[in-house]
Design an enzyme around this catalytic site. Sequence first.
Site, mmCIF file in Angstrom:
data_model
loop_
_atom_site.group_PDB
_atom_site.id
_atom_site.type_symbol
_atom_site.label_atom_id
_atom_site.label_comp_id
_atom_site.label_asym_id
_atom_site.label_seq_id
_atom_site.Cartn_x
_atom_site.Cartn_y
_atom_site.Cartn_z
ATOM 1 N N GLY A 55 0.928 -1.168 -0.227
ATOM 2 C CA GLY A 55 0.038 -0.106 0.063
ATOM 3 C C GLY A 55 0.897 0.948 0.157
ATOM 4 N N ASP A 250 -1.357 4.406 -6.431
ATOM 5 C CA ASP A 250 -0.138 4.502 -6.052
ATOM 6 C C ASP A 250 0.832 5.667 -6.582
ATOM 7 O OD1 ASP A 250 -1.075 1.587 -5.954
ATOM 8 O OD2 ASP A 250 0.753 1.674 -4.863
HETATM 9 O O1 MRU Z 1 0.712 -4.030 -4.682
HETATM 10 P P1 MRU Z 1 -0.079 -3.417 -3.426
HETATM 11 O O2 MRU Z 1 -0.478 -4.188 -2.620
HETATM 12 O O3 MRU Z 1 0.933 -2.514 -2.711
HETATM 13 O O4 MRU Z 1 -1.018 -2.347 -4.270
HETATM 14 C C1 MRU Z 1 -1.808 -1.464 -3.262
HETATM 15 C C2 MRU Z 1 -2.744 -0.503 -4.090
HETATM 16 O O5 MRU Z 1 -2.777 -0.817 -5.229
HETATM 17 C C3 MRU Z 1 -3.468 0.347 -3.335
HETATM 18 O O6 MRU Z 1 -4.985 0.480 -4.126
HETATM 19 C C4 MRU Z 1 -2.533 1.565 -3.471
HETATM 20 O O7 MRU Z 1 -1.576 1.526 -2.756
HETATM 21 C C5 MRU Z 1 -3.376 2.743 -2.395
HETATM 22 S S1 MRU Z 1 -3.314 2.545 -0.991
HETATM 23 C C6 MRU Z 1 -3.891 3.621 -0.156
#
Ligand code: MRU
Length: 373
Positions: A55, A250
């Site tokens: 995240g 992200d």
């Molecule tokens: O691969 P991840 O689990 O880190 O991806 C997370 C996401 O895509 C979330 O939607 C993003 O980081 C926003 S978190 C508030």
Amino acid sequence: MKIQNQHYCSIWLNPHNRQQIQVIDQRFLPHQLEIKTLTRWQDCATAIQDMWIRGAPLIGATAAFGMYLAALQLPAQQPEAYLQQVAQNLLATRPTAVNLRWAVERQLNTLTGLAYNNPLIADTLLNSALEIANEDVETCRLIGVHGLQLLQAIYARKATTGPLNILTHCNAGWLACVDWGTATSPIYHAARAGIPVHVWVSETRPRNQGANLTAWELAQNGIAHTVVVDNCCGHLLQHGMVDICIVGTDRTTRTGDVANKTGTYLKALAAHDNNTPFYVALPSSTIDWQISDGLKEIIIEQRHSDEVKYVGGISNSGQYHRVLITPPNSPAANYGFDVTPARLITGLITERGVCPASQEGLLQLFPEMNRIQ
Ligand code: MRU
């Protein structure tokens, strides 16, 4: 937010040992709650890279604490070069979430004017990491306050009876941040304000952050929800079963293009085709003011093909198993994120309010960024 009625953050300084950072190891949720202790910057790098934590905001906070842990091991010879190298290594752990760069640069900037052999270096980095973590809690709370107004308006306009149906993807919840979450904060605020909410949780293959993490955190906090396979969301939208989509991001360009977990773009397309509002919730630390074309300029992380080829879960006997779901020799591709163009996004929910997904919209909320071209 709560786990078994006890308040948790996703990352914290060990209250009994200030040289230790603790995190919830998200790889084992929802089946096991494991806390990991990070004592070296390398532990933080591994936690980010191998997705013990994930995240965008939490990746940033973990990297900030990583810089602090590195300062605890600062060599007498060339301490500045050492910290710069640690920063580079942390930056290389995951490429898409810009919060990582934001947090590492902020840590380096706090040292401006301090000699690197100054014994206060570690304290300075610790205080700044704590500030980053605490600010994230407040930022996410404010996203919830602004998002609540939006949900109240949509609920008031809702033509059919029943709860407000919100579709989300991946986990942009408190586990992805330090507390509250981004996409989930308006949902938690709406539930507290008495709006009956129901969340469609899209499972989010290949790593199933929706099924494993979002469903779990909503359940722990008493929010009605239903898990669906990713490919079902078009059907839900066509049949008026979704009042609003809210996802996280992200990296968001200064023009409002949004990189988020793979599959977000398809949901935005289906929402657009069915006139359903599609919002993205984000802290301003997720805006990359240096870029304006999401498709061309955002690096999309490609992870190991095994994440696609295998799924994990517990069997009836309570044992965790990982099983192969493809022919053993079939190649698999694992693009972790995709880019949703601004034109498909109804609005951005930030800590300063809600704005159109455009450069003008963002600059109205963040006029101080006008100077960055
Ligand atoms: O691969 P991840 O689990 O880190 O991806 C997370 C996401 O895509 C979330 O939607 C993003 O980081 C926003 S978190 C508030």
